[in-house]
Structure formats: structure tokens, C-alpha cells
Design a protein around this motif. Structure first.
Motif, PDB file in Angstrom:
ATOM      1  N   THR A  85     -14.465  24.561-108.279  1.00  0.00           N
ATOM      2  CA  THR A  85     -14.224  25.896-108.834  1.00  0.00           C
ATOM      3  C   THR A  85     -13.485  25.784-110.153  1.00  0.00           C
ATOM      4  OG1 THR A  85     -14.125  26.896-106.640  1.00  0.00           O
ATOM      5  CG2 THR A  85     -13.086  28.116-108.426  1.00  0.00           C
ATOM      6  N   VAL A  86     -14.006  26.479-111.162  1.00  0.00           N
ATOM      7  CA  VAL A  86     -13.344  26.570-112.458  1.00  0.00           C
ATOM      8  C   VAL A  86     -12.789  27.983-112.553  1.00  0.00           C
ATOM      9  CG1 VAL A  86     -13.568  26.334-114.952  1.00  0.00           C
ATOM     10  CG2 VAL A  86     -15.015  24.958-113.449  1.00  0.00           C
ATOM     11  N   SER A  87     -11.469  28.098-112.654  1.00  0.00           N
ATOM     12  CA  SER A  87     -10.804  29.401-112.708  1.00  0.00           C
ATOM     13  C   SER A  87     -10.368  29.705-114.136  1.00  0.00           C
ATOM     14  CB  SER A  87      -9.582  29.426-111.789  1.00  0.00           C
ATOM     15  OG  SER A  87      -9.986  29.228-110.451  1.00  0.00           O
ATOM     16  N   PHE A  88     -10.665  30.931-114.568  1.00  0.00           N
ATOM     17  CA  PHE A  88     -10.320  31.408-115.901  1.00  0.00           C
ATOM     18  C   PHE A  88      -9.282  32.507-115.751  1.00  0.00           C
ATOM     19  CE2 PHE A  88     -14.424  29.532-116.241  1.00  0.00           C
ATOM     20  CZ  PHE A  88     -14.609  29.126-117.547  1.00  0.00           C
TER      21      PHE A  88
ATOM     22  N   LYS B 275     -18.312  18.433-118.075  1.00  0.00           N
ATOM     23  CA  LYS B 275     -17.803  17.366-117.196  1.00  0.00           C
ATOM     24  C   LYS B 275     -17.944  17.765-115.730  1.00  0.00           C
ATOM     25  CE  LYS B 275     -14.522  15.432-120.485  1.00  0.00           C
ATOM     26  NZ  LYS B 275     -13.102  15.300-120.849  1.00  0.00           N
ATOM     27  N   VAL B 276     -17.702  19.046-115.441  1.00  0.00           N
ATOM     28  CA  VAL B 276     -17.866  19.540-114.067  1.00  0.00           C
ATOM     29  C   VAL B 276     -19.330  19.398-113.654  1.00  0.00           C
ATOM     30  CG1 VAL B 276     -17.780  21.611-112.618  1.00  0.00           C
ATOM     31  CG2 VAL B 276     -15.903  21.122-114.199  1.00  0.00           C
TER      32      VAL B 276
ATOM     33  N   ASP C  61     -21.587  17.379-114.849  1.00  0.00           N
ATOM     34  CA  ASP C  61     -22.005  15.975-114.807  1.00  0.00           C
ATOM     35  C   ASP C  61     -21.779  15.346-113.434  1.00  0.00           C
ATOM     36  OD1 ASP C  61     -22.878  16.042-117.409  1.00  0.00           O
ATOM     37  OD2 ASP C  61     -21.097  15.056-118.247  1.00  0.00           O
ATOM     38  N   VAL C  62     -20.768  15.817-112.721  1.00  0.00           N
ATOM     39  CA  VAL C  62     -20.476  15.304-111.383  1.00  0.00           C
ATOM     40  C   VAL C  62     -21.541  15.759-110.388  1.00  0.00           C
ATOM     41  CG1 VAL C  62     -18.760  15.340-109.515  1.00  0.00           C
ATOM     42  CG2 VAL C  62     -18.005  15.274-111.878  1.00  0.00           C
ATOM     43  N   GLU C  63     -22.266  16.815-110.725  1.00  0.00           N
ATOM     44  CA  GLU C  63     -23.311  17.418-109.893  1.00  0.00           C
ATOM     45  C   GLU C  63     -22.838  17.745-108.481  1.00  0.00           C
ATOM     46  OE1 GLU C  63     -27.118  15.499-109.943  1.00  0.00           O
ATOM     47  OE2 GLU C  63     -27.328  15.750-112.100  1.00  0.00           O
ATOM     48  N   PRO C  64     -21.804  18.607-108.386  1.00  0.00           N
ATOM     49  CA  PRO C  64     -21.411  19.055-107.051  1.00  0.00           C
ATOM     50  C   PRO C  64     -22.529  19.927-106.470  1.00  0.00           C
ATOM     51  CG  PRO C  64     -20.289  20.348-108.719  1.00  0.00           C
ATOM     52  CD  PRO C  64     -21.035  19.265-109.438  1.00  0.00           C
ATOM     53  N   THR C  65     -22.481  20.166-105.184  1.00  0.00           N
ATOM     54  CA  THR C  65     -23.500  20.991-104.539  1.00  0.00           C
ATOM     55  C   THR C  65     -23.508  22.400-105.125  1.00  0.00           C
ATOM     56  OG1 THR C  65     -23.132  19.758-102.515  1.00  0.00           O
ATOM     57  CG2 THR C  65     -24.324  21.819-102.303  1.00  0.00           C
ATOM     58  N   LYS C  66     -22.302  22.915-105.387  1.00  0.00           N
ATOM     59  CA  LYS C  66     -22.164  24.280-105.897  1.00  0.00           C
ATOM     60  C   LYS C  66     -20.984  24.338-106.862  1.00  0.00           C
ATOM     61  CE  LYS C  66     -21.292  28.965-104.151  1.00  0.00           C
ATOM     62  NZ  LYS C  66     -21.071  29.716-102.891  1.00  0.00           N
TER      63      LYS C  66
END
Length: 114
Positions: A18-21, A42-43, A45-50
Motif C-alpha cells: 500500500t502506498v499512502s498519500f 519501484k513498488v 517492479d516488485v510485482e506484488p499481487t495487488k
């Protein structure tokens, strides 16, 4: 990964992808949004599921910021392996108007108003 300024804060939680703004993003043009775009890349690139973009505490986002997020969503859509969710706030008027446009860019995007 984190970006802190006087006007805004952006935090990435790798445990939940989760990226929080928080705050107001009133940067002038794409060049000033580069550090945020790099963090988002960068987030991805890690290829998380969601990946979740938590915008619930983002009080203002100008057109350059919307453009930057739109480009990010399009890039994530191209991978087809990563799902996307955007969380907005019912109490911030621009969220209801602008965040729905992200679903047009990525029809599978989950839009949540909390």
C-alpha cells in the motif's frame, strides 16, 4: 520507501503493498513529480499481487499529479499480473469526481470510498 515534505507525505508499506498519500500535492509539472513516480515504479517492479493507492488523506492533487498517477496505472495495467486498488474518501469532493477516471484506464481497478 518514504517521501516527506512540509506539504505532503508518501509512505509505502511492503507488507500490504500500500502506498499512502497524505496532505496536498501541488507540484508544478512532471519534473517535480519524478521522485513520486520513481517510488511508484519501484513498488510495481516488485510485482506484488495487488497494489493499493491509499488517497484517503490526500486533500488536493493537481492535474500534473493526476497525470502522473494515470501513467502509473497504465503501466501496471500493461503487466496484467498485478491487481490495483485505489482508496478515496467520501468527504473530499475531488475524489468522487476524479478517481472514477482511473477505472477507465484500468477497468479491473477496485475503487473504494471509505
Amino acid at each position: 520507501m518514504e517521501i516527506n515534505t512540509r506539504d505532503y507525505q508518501i509512505c509505502y508499506d511492503p507488507a500490504t503493498a500500500t502506498v499512502s498519500f497524505i496532505g496536498s500535492l501541488r507540484l508544478s509539472g512532471p519534473a517535480e513529480y519524478t521522485p513520486i513516480a520513481e517510488l511508484l515504479a519501484k513498488v510495481a517492479d516488485v510485482e506484488p499481487t495487488k497494489i493499493t493507492l491509499n488517497l484517503q488523506q490526500l486533500e488536493f492533487l493537481n492535474s500534473s499529479g493526476i497525470n502522473m498517477l494515470s501513467k502509473f496505472i497504465i503501466e501496471v495495467r500493461k503487466t496484467a499480473r498485478v491487481q490495483m486498488a485505489v482508496q478515496g474518501s467520501q468527504s473530499i469532493s475531488w475524489h468522487g469526481k476524479s478517481l472514477r477516471n482511473f477505472q477507465r484506464l484500468m477497468p479491473g481497478l477496485q475503487l473504494e470510498f471509505l
